[in-house]
Every structure is written in C-alpha cells, then in structure tokens.
Motif scaffolding. Sequence first.
Motif, PDB file in Angstrom:
ATOM      1  N   PHE A  54      28.193  93.174  16.577  1.00 35.87           N
ATOM      2  CA  PHE A  54      29.488  93.255  17.352  1.00 35.87           C
ATOM      3  C   PHE A  54      30.744  92.835  16.400  1.00 35.87           C
ATOM      4  CE2 PHE A  54      26.260  92.887  20.441  1.00 35.87           C
ATOM      5  CZ  PHE A  54      26.770  93.938  21.335  1.00 35.87           C
ATOM      6  N   ASP A  55      31.959  93.849  16.667  1.00 30.12           N
ATOM      7  CA  ASP A  55      33.134  93.138  16.022  1.00 30.12           C
ATOM      8  C   ASP A  55      34.273  94.039  17.036  1.00 30.12           C
ATOM      9  OD1 ASP A  55      35.470  92.371  14.290  1.00 30.12           O
ATOM     10  OD2 ASP A  55      33.607  91.225  13.287  1.00 30.12           O
ATOM     11  N   VAL A  56      35.379  93.250  16.990  1.00 31.39           N
ATOM     12  CA  VAL A  56      36.538  93.834  17.619  1.00 31.39           C
ATOM     13  C   VAL A  56      37.368  94.828  16.661  1.00 31.39           C
ATOM     14  CG1 VAL A  56      36.708  92.241  19.463  1.00 31.39           C
ATOM     15  CG2 VAL A  56      37.897  91.904  17.563  1.00 31.39           C
ATOM     16  N   GLN A  57      37.207  94.568  15.324  1.00 32.58           N
ATOM     17  CA  GLN A  57      38.053  94.908  14.381  1.00 32.58           C
ATOM     18  C   GLN A  57      37.536  96.388  13.886  1.00 32.58           C
ATOM     19  OE1 GLN A  57      40.505  92.277  11.702  1.00 32.58           O
ATOM     20  NE2 GLN A  57      38.874  90.855  12.561  1.00 32.58           N
ATOM     21  N   GLU A  58      38.262  97.317  13.772  1.00 34.86           N
ATOM     22  CA  GLU A  58      37.531  98.500  13.171  1.00 34.86           C
ATOM     23  C   GLU A  58      37.244  98.515  11.697  1.00 34.86           C
ATOM     24  OE1 GLU A  58      39.919 102.249  14.188  1.00 34.86           O
ATOM     25  OE2 GLU A  58      39.885 101.541  16.578  1.00 34.86           O
ATOM     26  N   LYS A  59      38.071  97.672  11.107  1.00 38.74           N
ATOM     27  CA  LYS A  59      37.761  97.362   9.541  1.00 38.74           C
ATOM     28  C   LYS A  59      36.450  96.864   9.371  1.00 38.74           C
ATOM     29  CE  LYS A  59      39.797  94.987   5.536  1.00 38.74           C
ATOM     30  NZ  LYS A  59      39.706  95.951   4.575  1.00 38.74           N
ATOM     31  N   ALA A  60      36.278  95.579  10.388  1.00 40.72           N
ATOM     32  CA  ALA A  60      34.821  95.205  10.300  1.00 40.72           C
ATOM     33  C   ALA A  60      33.736  96.185  10.389  1.00 40.72           C
ATOM     34  CB  ALA A  60      34.610  94.194  11.154  1.00 40.72           C
ATOM     35  N   VAL A  61      33.661  97.059  11.344  1.00 39.66           N
ATOM     36  CA  VAL A  61      32.753  98.080  11.634  1.00 39.66           C
ATOM     37  C   VAL A  61      32.722  99.149  10.480  1.00 39.66           C
ATOM     38  CG1 VAL A  61      32.075  99.965  13.297  1.00 39.66           C
ATOM     39  CG2 VAL A  61      32.945  98.056  14.199  1.00 39.66           C
ATOM     40  N   LYS A  62      33.833  99.495   9.806  1.00 36.21           N
ATOM     41  CA  LYS A  62      33.674 100.045   8.681  1.00 36.21           C
ATOM     42  C   LYS A  62      33.191  99.673   7.601  1.00 36.21           C
ATOM     43  CE  LYS A  62      36.676 103.517   6.123  1.00 36.21           C
ATOM     44  NZ  LYS A  62      37.383 102.996   4.950  1.00 36.21           N
ATOM     45  N   ASN A  63      33.485  98.480   7.401  1.00 34.91           N
ATOM     46  CA  ASN A  63      32.842  97.765   6.078  1.00 34.91           C
ATOM     47  C   ASN A  63      31.242  97.638   6.128  1.00 34.91           C
ATOM     48  OD1 ASN A  63      35.466  97.395   5.207  1.00 34.91           O
ATOM     49  ND2 ASN A  63      35.817  95.354   5.705  1.00 34.91           N
ATOM     50  N   THR A  64      31.067  97.196   7.484  1.00 37.31           N
ATOM     51  CA  THR A  64      29.741  96.947   7.720  1.00 37.31           C
ATOM     52  C   THR A  64      28.780  98.445   7.724  1.00 37.31           C
ATOM     53  OG1 THR A  64      30.118  95.199   8.959  1.00 37.31           O
ATOM     54  CG2 THR A  64      27.942  95.975   9.345  1.00 37.31           C
ATOM     55  N   GLU A  65      29.420  99.447   8.261  1.00 37.29           N
ATOM     56  CA  GLU A  65      28.998 100.721   8.403  1.00 37.29           C
ATOM     57  C   GLU A  65      28.360 101.042   6.730  1.00 37.29           C
ATOM     58  OE1 GLU A  65      29.321 104.828  10.549  1.00 37.29           O
ATOM     59  OE2 GLU A  65      30.858 103.891   9.851  1.00 37.29           O
ATOM     60  N   GLU A  66      29.325 100.934   5.985  1.00 42.25           N
ATOM     61  CA  GLU A  66      29.347 101.264   4.359  1.00 42.25           C
ATOM     62  C   GLU A  66      28.018 100.578   3.924  1.00 42.25           C
ATOM     63  OE1 GLU A  66      32.641 100.701   2.238  1.00 42.25           O
ATOM     64  OE2 GLU A  66      33.775 102.217   3.423  1.00 42.25           O
ATOM     65  N   LYS A  67      27.731  99.182   4.056  1.00 40.38           N
ATOM     66  CA  LYS A  67      26.818  98.547   3.694  1.00 40.38           C
ATOM     67  C   LYS A  67      25.363  98.909   4.318  1.00 40.38           C
ATOM     68  CE  LYS A  67      29.246  94.458   2.303  1.00 40.38           C
ATOM     69  NZ  LYS A  67      29.541  93.084   2.458  1.00 40.38           N
ATOM     70  N   ILE A  68      25.494  99.272   5.781  1.00 41.11           N
ATOM     71  CA  ILE A  68      24.285  99.686   6.336  1.00 41.11           C
ATOM     72  C   ILE A  68      23.747 100.967   5.824  1.00 41.11           C
ATOM     73  CG2 ILE A  68      23.478 100.308   8.668  1.00 41.11           C
ATOM     74  CD1 ILE A  68      23.487  97.298   8.180  1.00 41.11           C
ATOM     75  N   ASN A  69      24.459 101.907   5.505  1.00 42.31           N
ATOM     76  CA  ASN A  69      24.432 103.145   5.000  1.00 42.31           C
ATOM     77  C   ASN A  69      23.683 102.999   3.614  1.00 42.31           C
ATOM     78  OD1 ASN A  69      24.999 104.533   7.509  1.00 42.31           O
ATOM     79  ND2 ASN A  69      26.886 105.012   6.999  1.00 42.31           N
TER      80      ASN A  69
END
Length: 189
Positions: A54-69
């Motif tokens: 979970f995170d409220v910041q779109e930047k956090a989601v984007k950064n995490t998505e890159e690492k996960i992928n």
Amino acid sequence: MNENYFNNAVNIAKGICMRKIDKGDIVVDATMGNGNDTVFLAELAGNSGKVYAFDVQEKAVKNTEEKINEKGFSKRVELINDGHENMDKYISGKVSLVMFNLGYLPKAEHTITTKADTTLAALKKSLDLIKKGGVVILIVYYGHEDGKIEKIALEEYIKNLDQKKYNAVKMSFINQIHNPPMLIVIEKR
C-alpha cells in the motif's frame, strides 16, 4: 543477513521477517515507499505467496512496480494506490506479517508523511488480520513533527494492548544521534 544485523532498525526487522515468513504466506507491506521492503517480502513469500503493498503516492507505486517487474514478481505482488488504513478492503483471510516503514518517501516530498490517525487505524486492522503467531512490525521515523506525534500515539495505543493476546516490544538505539528509527514488534499470541 549481513554481519551488521544489529546496526539499525531495518536490519533487525528484516531478521524478524526471515524468521516469521514461510513460502506461500500472505504478507502486507503497509507503506511500500520505493519498493525495497515489498521486494524483500515477495522474495520471502515465494512464488506461492502473496504480498499486498500500500501507498498513497503514485510515485511510490510506480517506483515499486518497476522493481517488482524487474524481479519478475508481478504475479505474487498486488500494488495498491490507497492508504494503509483501508487494507481490510483488499485483504481477506489471515496474514503472517504486516510491515510498516513510517515517515516519508525517501527522495520525495517530505511534507507528505504517514499520520498518527491513519497509522493507528491501519495498526488496528493489522492486528485483526494477522494469524496466531503472526507479527506486525513498525519502523518508526520520528525526526520530523508528524513523526513525533505518530510515535507518541503508537506507544500510547500499544502499551495498552492485552498482554494475554499480544506480545509487544519496543527497541531503540540509545547511543545513536539524530532520532534513529524505533522498532516496534507486536506478535499475536
């Protein structure tokens, strides 16, 4: 785990995660940030496990998505652009571990921080979600105004948890300067 296991709250928290998470477990990263904890939890839960982050910041989601992928973990991780206080809307069933890394997103806007009211709501829901023997880990950064308020609220709430239902421990580095993060671990008995 490196030889400097006791040099900071994050390393101690990771050591606890390594002892508490089994392959196939469901775990929660309540504050995904830049994705480092999410990746770590996904590695521990394995292909058959699940991480809700979970995170409220779109930047956090984007950064995490890159690492996960990059790691090929997209099937075992669900990234949720919402506050951790809403975790019960996304998770059904019991989880082994919920991890909070409180404060603000490193290398981002420091005025956007976790807040005492939403963190307390998320903590209460976490305690309902964890299974017997499961843990909630809170790494509390309190070197900023919102962090000080959050720390006080968490300590006040946690010290009143029923000791017959929960074991709660607080650790802090008393010989380090500049408000080193405090670690709180709550285990459901």
